[in-house]
Design a protein around this motif. Structure first.
Motif, short mmCIF file in Angstrom:
data_model
loop_
_atom_site.label_atom_id
_atom_site.label_comp_id
_atom_site.label_asym_id
_atom_site.label_seq_id
_atom_site.Cartn_x
_atom_site.Cartn_y
_atom_site.Cartn_z
N ALA A 1 0.82 -1.21 0.00
CA ALA A 1 0.00 0.00 0.00
C ALA A 1 0.85 1.26 0.00
CB ALA A 1 -0.92 0.01 1.21
N VAL A 2 0.39 2.27 -0.76
CA VAL A 2 1.00 3.60 -0.70
C VAL A 2 -0.12 4.64 -0.67
CG1 VAL A 2 3.24 3.08 -1.76
CG2 VAL A 2 1.28 3.57 -3.21
N ILE A 3 0.06 5.65 0.17
CA ILE A 3 -0.89 6.76 0.27
C ILE A 3 -0.09 8.05 0.25
CG2 ILE A 3 -2.69 7.87 1.63
CD1 ILE A 3 -3.32 5.17 2.90
N THR A 4 -0.46 8.96 -0.65
CA THR A 4 0.30 10.18 -0.83
C THR A 4 -0.61 11.41 -0.76
OG1 THR A 4 1.83 9.02 -2.30
CG2 THR A 4 1.86 11.44 -2.38
N VAL A 5 -0.22 12.38 0.04
CA VAL A 5 -0.83 13.70 0.00
C VAL A 5 0.14 14.59 -0.79
CG1 VAL A 5 -1.57 15.70 1.34
CG2 VAL A 5 -2.07 13.38 2.16
N GLY A 6 -0.21 14.88 -2.04
CA GLY A 6 0.74 15.55 -2.93
C GLY A 6 0.43 17.00 -3.23
N HIS A 7 -0.78 17.43 -2.95
CA HIS A 7 -1.19 18.81 -3.23
C HIS A 7 -1.93 19.35 -2.01
CE1 HIS A 7 -3.24 22.23 -5.19
NE2 HIS A 7 -4.31 21.81 -4.55
N VAL A 8 -1.54 20.54 -1.57
CA VAL A 8 -2.20 21.18 -0.44
C VAL A 8 -2.42 22.66 -0.78
CG1 VAL A 8 -2.11 21.79 2.01
CG2 VAL A 8 -1.10 19.63 1.23
N ARG A 9 -3.63 23.14 -0.56
CA ARG A 9 -3.94 24.56 -0.80
C ARG A 9 -4.60 25.12 0.46
NH1 ARG A 9 -8.50 26.55 -3.44
NH2 ARG A 9 -8.87 24.47 -4.31
#
Length: 409
Positions: free
Chosen positions: A259-267
């Motif tokens: 499993a991989v989980i990514t938070v790649g964009h934050v505004r």
């Protein structure tokens, strides 16, 4: 007589191709359907014709180079990948698969070997999706997963359509898309990850590709003065997002090893240094090779984020963006890769692809397999992308053996 790839010739071809769109740090910026892409396509077609291949181009711009077989009516055994790149990409992503296919044909010519079925090498149009915001365009249309008219109508940031761009570079072909069946399709590719290098292994027999579920998360709290609002009274949307991000990272480890989980964009809104953020939007990219596990992951992610949102007094909205099912490659094709490695005493492991590839689309319509080779530190989509000539040659040799056996079976 057996056929052997020429390591130096394969490397020289990759380095010559890498001159087209070469970037300042030694990478490649060869965006789909630009003049640089045209130059890469032209070079591939020239080399393929020099190797005795017939060229055909379909209406979405996919290029097929065919080496005839004894039986012209037999379904071809096909290999390939893509020649387009990310804006600041590497020399091997995609290009290796096309050049490895060309080296297969050259090596068969050197050995004077005629196959029963034809062998083809394909350059699929716009795998990367950097220009038209829709990856794997050519292979998706070929596989019937995207209508041709819809694909041709896609536009870039300047309002130029795929159809217009194909016309401008001279690769709006006449052949119908998907008008031919494949006996099998094999794609050679750098791993784009660190596993093979870490294990000291030259080949990955790819079982399939991970499924993907992407979301945009919106948190709404309350703006406040950074100096006057006590910490205990805040409804800080960004802090809630930060806690969620850490929680998601920890959650992924409970589904190891895949499993991989990514938070790649934050505004952050209002994104002012002296205002407590009242709104935050962020992305989640979650992947796993098992559909049921993806379902459980989604439920756990949503439940965990809701609990954090409730505790911090912010409203939560989770909007699905992408739902791509896991792809399983053909067992016979996977076994062919394993057998080719065993016959040459090449060490390998079974593995899944974390990234999407043209092969994932073609798997819908033809028996499909992939061959991974290591890349340095797992770096890809980066000018620093690198691979060793001997590893690339090993991958091309396995590809040759697999295609030869399949074409004569």
């Amino acid at each position: 007589m057996s056929a052997h790839v020429n390591q130096q010739r394969l490397w020289d071809s990759l380095m010559r191709l890498a001159e087209i769109g070469k970037t300042a740090k030694g990478g490649v910026g060869r965006i789909a359907l630009t003049d640089l892409d045209r130059q890469g396509r032209d070079l591939f077609c020239t080399w393929a014709r020099d190797a005795g291949c017939e060229i055909r181009t379909d209406r979405i711009g996919n290029i097929f180079a065919r080496r005839p077989g004894r039986n012209p009516d037999a379904a071809p055994v096909v290999t390939g990948s893509h020649l387009d790149s990310q804006p600041l990409g590497g020399k091997f992503d995609g290009a290796f698969g096309v050049m490895a296919g060309l080296e297969v044909i050259r090596a068969l010519n050197d050995a004077g070997i005629e196959t029963e079925a034809p062998i083809e090498v394909v350059d699929w149009t716009d795998e990367e999706g950097a220009r038209f915001a829709a990856g794997c365009i050519g292979s998706a249309v070929f596989a019937g997963m995207r209508p041709l008219d819809e694909a041709l109508a896609l536009i870039d940031a300047d309002g130029i359509s795929v159809e217009t761009a194909l016309d401008e570079i001279g690769y709006a072909g006449a052949a119908a898309v998907g008008d031919i069946d494949f006996k099998a399709y094999f794609e050679a590719h750098i791993e784009q990850g660190p596993i093979l290098e870490a294990e000291g292994l030259p080949i990955g027999a790819v079982l399939g590709a991970q499924g993907q579920r992407c979301f945009m998360v919106t948190l709404v709290g309350e703006d406040g003065h950074a100096g006057t609002l006590p910490m205990a009274k805040r409804h800080d949307a960004f802090v809630a997002a930060a806690e969620m991000s850490l929680t998601l990272e920890a959650l992924a480890s409970t589904y190891e090893p895949a499993a991989v989980i990514t938070v790649g964009h934050v505004r952050v809104v209002p994104n002012s240094r002296n205002t407590v953020p009242g709104r935050c939007v962020f992305s989640i990219d979650s992947r796993h090779p098992d559909e049921d596990t993806l379902e459980r992951m989604e439920a756990e992610m949503t439940g965990t984020m809701q609990a954090i949102a409730d505790r911090r007094g912010v409203a939560l909205e989770v909007a699905p963006v992408t739902r791509a099912a896991p792809v399983a490659f053909n067992p016979v094709c996977i076994d062919a890769v394993r057998q080719a490695c065993q016959a040459r005493q090449v060490r390998f492991i079974d593995m899944h692809s974390g990234a999407g590839h043209d092969a994932c689309k073609i798997a819908k319509v033809a028996p499909t397999g992939m061959i991974f080779v290591p890349c340095e530190r797992g770096i890809s989509h980066n000018e620093a992308e690198n691979a060793r000539p001997e590893d690339l040659a090993t991958g091309a040799q396995v590809l040759l053996d697999v295609m030869l056996a399949t074409a004569n079976n």
